[in-house]
Design a protein around this motif. Structure first.
Motif, PDB file in Angstrom:
ATOM      1  N   ASP A  29      23.810  31.596  65.081  1.00 33.37           N
ATOM      2  CA  ASP A  29      24.823  32.640  64.927  1.00 33.37           C
ATOM      3  C   ASP A  29      25.989  32.136  64.096  1.00 33.37           C
ATOM      4  OD1 ASP A  29      24.116  34.996  66.880  1.00 33.37           O
ATOM      5  OD2 ASP A  29      23.699  33.168  68.017  1.00 33.37           O
ATOM      6  N   ARG A  47      28.034  47.768  68.777  1.00 32.96           N
ATOM      7  CA  ARG A  47      27.125  46.879  69.495  1.00 32.96           C
ATOM      8  C   ARG A  47      26.807  47.445  70.869  1.00 32.96           C
ATOM      9  NH1 ARG A  47      27.076  41.596  67.215  1.00 32.96           N
ATOM     10  NH2 ARG A  47      28.586  41.417  65.513  1.00 32.96           N
ATOM     11  N   ASP A  52      23.356  42.746  73.570  1.00 32.73           N
ATOM     12  CA  ASP A  52      23.488  42.806  72.113  1.00 32.73           C
ATOM     13  C   ASP A  52      22.738  41.650  71.457  1.00 32.73           C
ATOM     14  OD1 ASP A  52      24.368  43.220  69.459  1.00 32.73           O
ATOM     15  OD2 ASP A  52      26.058  41.855  69.798  1.00 32.73           O
ATOM     16  N   PHE A  53      21.584  41.965  70.919  1.00 28.88           N
ATOM     17  CA  PHE A  53      20.787  41.011  70.153  1.00 28.88           C
ATOM     18  C   PHE A  53      20.674  41.483  68.695  1.00 28.88           C
ATOM     19  CE2 PHE A  53      19.818  40.089  74.471  1.00 28.88           C
ATOM     20  CZ  PHE A  53      19.401  38.776  74.528  1.00 28.88           C
ATOM     21  N   SER A  54      21.702  42.195  68.243  1.00 24.65           N
ATOM     22  CA  SER A  54      21.630  42.906  66.968  1.00 24.65           C
ATOM     23  C   SER A  54      21.728  41.992  65.748  1.00 24.65           C
ATOM     24  CB  SER A  54      22.762  43.937  66.903  1.00 24.65           C
ATOM     25  OG  SER A  54      24.030  43.288  66.886  1.00 24.65           O
ATOM     26  N   SER A  60      25.204  37.723  67.430  1.00 24.07           N
ATOM     27  CA  SER A  60      24.957  38.586  68.580  1.00 24.07           C
ATOM     28  C   SER A  60      25.869  38.167  69.719  1.00 24.07           C
ATOM     29  CB  SER A  60      23.495  38.479  69.037  1.00 24.07           C
ATOM     30  OG  SER A  60      22.607  38.904  68.028  1.00 24.07           O
ATOM     31  N   TYR A  62      24.728  38.761  72.821  1.00 24.67           N
ATOM     32  CA  TYR A  62      23.734  38.567  73.881  1.00 24.67           C
ATOM     33  C   TYR A  62      24.166  39.365  75.114  1.00 24.67           C
ATOM     34  CZ  TYR A  62      22.296  35.205  70.435  1.00 24.67           C
ATOM     35  OH  TYR A  62      21.910  34.637  69.249  1.00 24.67           O
TER      36      TYR A  62
END
Length: 338
Positions: A29, A47, A52-54, A60, A62
């Motif tokens: 990240d 998000r 949130d793994f976007s 992210s 997470y």
């Protein structure tokens, strides 16, 4: 294929594994500068907070709400080996242990009979970005160890063996030895109930950076050894036994042969995972890995009834003070600082 290469497959978010390994997650990240709470000092609109793994804007959150990471969650029946190449991780668990580690450190956690823990990624720098790169490797436990007392230890970056192998062209492979043996070097010891604690289980974890045209040699093991090489990052190719292989590939290799990995004309990064299989049934559901469905049901019941000892910390996603350095405080009260 060839005698030395059993299979090649592409890797995505989920990596194919062989016993004794269960999973490997690679997080990379590009976190921005941090705010006062050690969360991102940018808008988080758009998000799905809490899940949130976007990868939006390069990172992210997470399961974290204000600080990225993984708030309190339970485990039973396996181990997590968290290898942090860059960035910071804050650890708290239900046994009262806590710590902060990163930038080359490795945490080896035997969850055993059950514990809760957090892995938060505090953005400690307010004046610059906070990049993070880590691997979390899940290593199974045999039935006899699944109810061992939870245990963890730190393998500090300063003590982890690093081997540099330079070939006739003057090109170097740099090997970080997390578990097992490489050339005449032996890794630091894992936790005492780990499958990796017995040398006859031949557990090996090696992270390797290959300069252009460098070579990486893997020595022969046993006929029963499961051996996987993950070519997880690079823009060129590697060659094994005459076969050119592209990045984002899992290469299942023979365990009984010497293997030479020859890098192409770009820097490449590979992860070696190998070990003798446990040869027991594996039943995994969520955060629990046991030998039967009944044991999984028991794990959920035990967690609902006991919370694996409860949660002694003030909230579900705690972090340490920004100025805190690397350290580990163990359940017996002993403290190690780095």
């Amino acid at each position: 294929m060839s005698k030395k290469i059993k299979a090649i497959e592409k890797i995505g978010f989920q990596w194919g594994m062989d016993s004794p390994f269960l999973a490997c997650m690679h997080h990379k990240d590009h976190f921005p500068a941090g705010n006062e709470a050690q969360g991102p000092a940018v808008s988080l609109e758009g998000r799905r907070m809490g899940n949130d793994f976007s990868g939006k804007d390069g990172f992210s959150m997470y399961h974290g709400e204000s600080v990225p990471g993984f708030p309190v969650h339970p485990h039973r029946g396996f181990e997590t080996v968290t290898v942090v190449l860059e960035g910071i991780v804050d650890h708290f668990d239900s046994k009262g242990a806590q710590g902060r580690y990163g930038n080359g450190d490795v945490q080896w956690l035997t969850t055993g009979a059950g514990c809760q823990h957090v892995e938060m990624f505090p953005l400690v720098h307010q004046d610059k970005e906070n990049p993070l790169e880590l691997f979390q490797i899940w290593l199974n436990l045999p039935a006899r160890s699944k109810f061992a007392d939870p245990d963890y230890k730190m393998l500090w970056a300063e003590e982890i063996p690093v081997i540099k192998h330079t070939n006739e062209k003057g090109k170097t492979a740099t090997i970080r030895l997390i578990a097992g043996r490489c050339e005449d070097k032996k890794s630091l010891e894992p936790t005492k109930n780990s499958w990796a604690a017995k040398e006859e289980n031949h557990v090996g974890i090696q992270l390797v950076e290959l300069e252009p045209e460098a070579e990486f040699h893997i020595i022969a093991g046993s006929k029963t050894l499961n051996r996987n090489l993950y070519f997880y990052e690079g823009t060129g190719s590697i060659t094994i036994d005459g076969k050119n292989i592209d990045p984002s590939s899992r290469i299942k290799l023979s365990g009984e042969d010497d293997i030479t990995v020859v890098n192409g004309d770009k820097t490449s990064y590979v992860l070696l995972l190998e070990g003798e299989p446990i040869n027991e049934p594996v039943v995994q559901y969520g955060p629990f890995v046991m030998n039967s469905e009944q044991e999984i049901r028991n794990a959920y019941e035990d967690y609902q009834n006991t919370q694996f000892g409860g949660w002694p910390w003030p909230d579900d996603e705690p972090v340490h003070e920004r100025e805190m350095g690397r350290f580990a405080r163990y359940p017996d009260g002993s403290v190690v600082k780095r």
